[in-house]
Structure formats: C-alpha cells, structure tokens
Design a protein around this motif. Structure first.
Motif, PDB file in Angstrom:
ATOM      1  N   THR A 162       0.744  -1.389  -0.100  1.00 15.45           N
ATOM      2  CA  THR A 162       0.188   0.029   0.109  1.00 15.45           C
ATOM      3  C   THR A 162       0.929   0.879   0.228  1.00 15.45           C
ATOM      4  N   ARG A 163       2.013   1.136   0.533  1.00 18.25           N
ATOM      5  CA  ARG A 163       3.195   2.484   0.135  1.00 18.25           C
ATOM      6  C   ARG A 163       4.463   1.666  -0.477  1.00 18.25           C
ATOM      7  N   LEU A 164       4.867   2.971   0.299  1.00 13.87           N
ATOM      8  CA  LEU A 164       6.862   2.438  -0.798  1.00 13.87           C
ATOM      9  C   LEU A 164       7.423   1.575   0.015  1.00 13.87           C
ATOM     10  N   MET A 291      -7.830 -13.722  -4.631  1.00 12.16           N
ATOM     11  CA  MET A 291      -6.755 -13.393  -4.210  1.00 12.16           C
ATOM     12  C   MET A 291      -6.697 -11.972  -3.818  1.00 12.16           C
ATOM     13  N   GLN A 292      -6.681 -11.117  -2.830  1.00 12.15           N
ATOM     14  CA  GLN A 292      -6.580  -9.697  -1.892  1.00 12.15           C
ATOM     15  C   GLN A 292      -6.125  -8.225  -2.818  1.00 12.15           C
ATOM     16  N   VAL A 293      -6.448  -7.810  -3.636  1.00 10.03           N
ATOM     17  CA  VAL A 293      -6.706  -7.152  -4.427  1.00 10.03           C
ATOM     18  C   VAL A 293      -6.370  -5.662  -3.938  1.00 10.03           C
ATOM     19  N   ASN A 294      -5.859  -4.845  -4.309  1.00  7.82           N
ATOM     20  CA  ASN A 294      -5.671  -2.970  -3.630  1.00  7.82           C
ATOM     21  C   ASN A 294      -5.154  -2.520  -4.890  1.00  7.82           C
ATOM     22  N   GLU A 295      -5.019  -0.951  -4.659  1.00 13.69           N
ATOM     23  CA  GLU A 295      -4.816  -0.394  -5.786  1.00 13.69           C
ATOM     24  C   GLU A 295      -3.504   0.870  -5.160  1.00 13.69           C
ATOM     25  N   LEU A 296      -2.883   0.622  -5.276  1.00 10.65           N
ATOM     26  CA  LEU A 296      -1.641   2.162  -5.638  1.00 10.65           C
ATOM     27  C   LEU A 296      -2.466   3.391  -5.391  1.00 10.65           C
ATOM     28  N   ALA A 301       1.827   6.519  -5.852  1.00 10.25           N
ATOM     29  CA  ALA A 301       2.347   5.790  -7.401  1.00 10.25           C
ATOM     30  C   ALA A 301       3.397   7.037  -7.505  1.00 10.25           C
ATOM     31  N   ASN A 302       3.196   8.248  -7.847  1.00 14.45           N
ATOM     32  CA  ASN A 302       4.103   9.516  -7.267  1.00 14.45           C
ATOM     33  C   ASN A 302       5.703   9.269  -6.429  1.00 14.45           C
ATOM     34  N   ARG A 303       4.926   8.698  -5.508  1.00 19.22           N
ATOM     35  CA  ARG A 303       6.460   8.838  -4.439  1.00 19.22           C
ATOM     36  C   ARG A 303       7.454   7.516  -5.433  1.00 19.22           C
ATOM     37  N   MET A 304       6.726   6.402  -5.769  1.00 19.54           N
ATOM     38  CA  MET A 304       8.238   5.409  -7.039  1.00 19.54           C
ATOM     39  C   MET A 304       7.991   6.032  -8.068  1.00 19.54           C
ATOM     40  N   ARG A 305       8.024   7.080  -8.347  1.00 17.67           N
ATOM     41  CA  ARG A 305       7.955   7.663  -9.699  1.00 17.67           C
ATOM     42  C   ARG A 305       9.366   8.390  -8.978  1.00 17.67           C
ATOM     43  N   GLU A 306       9.487   9.676  -8.135  1.00 14.61           N
ATOM     44  CA  GLU A 306      10.359   9.853  -8.066  1.00 14.61           C
ATOM     45  C   GLU A 306      11.983   8.751  -7.820  1.00 14.61           C
TER      46      GLU A 306
END
Length: 338
Positions: A162-164, A291-296, A301-306
């Motif tokens: 759910t988080r970086l 399956m337990q599904v969640n969306e970032l 997602a922006n933290r990942m991009r950075e």
C-alpha cells in the motif's frame, strides 16, 4: 520363343509403367517452428493460432506454422539464440529479454512510460517502434510486430503493498534484465532474476515472495494458486515482439515475407483486442479466486516515480539521448492530439 516374348513384355512394362502410374509429386509446405512461453489457452497461445491460420490461408497451404508453446523450445533467451543461429524460425517473447542483444529495446522497460494502451500502440506502431525493431537485424533477428503483454502489476505472499515502505525486503522475481533489476532495487526490493519458465515453482516453494506481470499472465499461469496479494500499480507497460531468424528470413522470397508480415499484423490486431478484453475478466476472476486486491494510491505511485527518476536517466544514456528525445517528442505529440 515364349521365354523371349515374356522378357520383351517385362522390358516394355518396365519402361512404360512408370509413365502410366506416375503421380505428380506433392510440394511439401514450408514448416515454420514458432515458439512461445505461455500455454496454448493463454492470450499468447490464441494469437499464435490466429497467426498460423492466416499464414496457411494467405500462402494457400504452402507455408504452415507449427506452434510450440509452454516454453517447450526453451526460455525467451534460449529461443532468441536459436533464432540467431538459424535453428528455429520464429517466436514471440518479451522485449525486456532482448536488451542484452539490442540496447535500444531498453526503451520499453521505462517505468511509467505510457499512460494508456492507446499511447503504447501509437508509439510501438510508429517510427520510433519501427526504428527500435529494425536494430535487431544487425544481431540476427527480424522484428515483425509488437503484441501487448499489458501493464504489469505486483503480486506477493507477504502482505499488501500500500506504500513504498512495503517493498522493503520482499524477494521479487524479475525478468533477466538490468533495468528491471535496478528499478526494483531502487524501491527496496530484493530483486531476483529468473526465467519465466521457472517462476511458478519458485513461488510455490517460496524461493521468491512475489512477481510482477499483467493480469492475463497471472491468471493463465495460475499464480493465484501460489500468491495471496495483488497490487494494481501499472508500473510498466510490457510489450511482446514477434521475431524471425534473420538467417531463415533471408532465404524467403518477397511473396513469402509478405505473407508473414500480413499475418503478423492480423495477429497483432487480434491479440491486442483479445488481451484487453481478457484483462478486465482476469482481474474479476482473480478476485473471485480469493486474491486480495488493492490499488496503489496516486500519492504512493508518485513516490515510486520519484524513486525511479535515476532509472529514467540511465535508460536515456543507455539507448542514446537522440532516441530518448525522439520518443519523448512523439509522446508529447500524441498527448497533444488527445
């Protein structure tokens, strides 16, 4: 006298009978061994079948495709080498495994490169996509068309992402590709490169905690049987490419090449439509299978991009700044039109 007559008769029939009973010799069709990694019932398998049917139709039966799936001819890398050596005619596989052969293929591994499938189609079928595919010919391969594997998502057995910070310490199978390895390492993942053919067993035995692939592949490969959590990240758009051995391609005449190119385009159009329709069904089915599904979230997602900015810069250096800038200009043009 009778004996001479009998011998004369035998001599005559020996000469005449081949002419009387001769049948026109059948021309054997050109057999094309086409290897692929997924199983026959996958989106990849269905598209290979369309390609095979179209080749036979367009050639009037003079060319026939023998489709060999489930990595029976080896991993993508092994099949690529077989094509280069002329031991196999055709295959479809990931562009990511070609980076070691043609550095420009690294363009398609860029995290968060495309915002949509429509953008990907326009670039891959346009001048930049063609330029990159044509680079393969110097290495003994002919790139015909790009198919869609799809936007890649993460699955794992440890906990929801759910988080970086949730990436820390996860043993994640990645493709045998330095950009994928570097990208996930920069997110804190223990990135473990493995061929796709070994992935299910690695997940089942807990040699790795997770993997990343499009919904369709997750479902068709039954990863839901050995994975609990699915996180929607859309972190990389993943294309496949249909390849031919250049050694073999050079033996074909113009008409035969046209048959293969036309059939490849037909299969591409079918495969993309089929894959996109299946993706929505696959996600629903993966949820139904437990399956337990969640969306970032967009913020995460922006933290990942950075975190991946340095990876973008390294890709630009690897493929060449001119090609990188040409790609960015093409994307800007596409986005301005939409």
């Amino acid at each position: 006298m009778k004996r001479r007559t009998a011998l004369a008769y035998l001599a005559a029939t020996a000469v005449v009978s081949p002419m009387v009973h001769a049948q026109p010799s059948e021309i054997r069709p050109r057999i094309i061994r086409f290897g692929y990694g997924l199983n026959e019932n996958s989106n990849q398998g269905r598209a290979v079948k369309v390609f095979a049917q179209e080749v036979e139709r367009l050639s009037g039966g003079k060319m026939r495709v023998r489709a060999i799936g489930a990595a029976a001819l080896g991993t993508d890398i092994q099949m690529q080498q077989a094509l280069i050596g002329g031991a196999q005619e055709m295959m479809v596989g990931s562009t990511a495994t070609l980076v070691g052969i043609t550095k420009e293929m690294a363009l398609w591994d860029t995290p968060f490169l495309f915002n949509s499938s429509a953008e990907a189609d326009a670039v891959l079928d346009g001048p930049v996509g063609r330029k990159v595919a044509d680079k393969l010919q110097d290495k003994g391969l002919v790139g015909l068309v790009y198919w869609e594997n799809g936007f890649r998502q993460l699955t794992n057995n440890k906990h929801p992402i759910t988080r970086l910070e949730d990436f820390q310490g996860i043993k994640l199978r990645v493709m045998q590709n330095n950009i994928f390895i570097d990208s996930f390492k920069s997110l804190g993942v223990n990135a473990i490169p493995l061929p796709f053919s070994e992935l299910f067993t690695a997940l089942e035995t807990r040699a790795v905690d997770g993997q990343e692939n499009p919904y369709n592949t997750i479902l068709s490969s039954k990863f839901h049987e050995v994975q609990k959590y699915l996180t929607i990240t859309n972190h990389v758009y993943s294309p496949w490419i249909v390849l031919a051995s250049k050694k073999w391609w050079d033996t074909l005449n113009a008409a035969e090449r046209k048959v293969l190119l036309d059939a490849a385009v037909k299969s591409r159009d079918f495969e993309r439509k089929d894959t996109r329709e299946e993706a929505a069904r696959a996600l629903a089915e993966l949820k139904a299978k437990g399956m337990q599904v969640n969306e970032l979230s967009p913020a995460e997602a922006n933290r990942m991009r950075e975190k991946l900015t340095a990876v973008h810069a390294s890709i630009a250096d690897q493929v060449g700044r001119d090609l990188w800038n040409e790609l960015q200009a093409e994307l800007a043009k596409i986005r301005n039109r939409s």
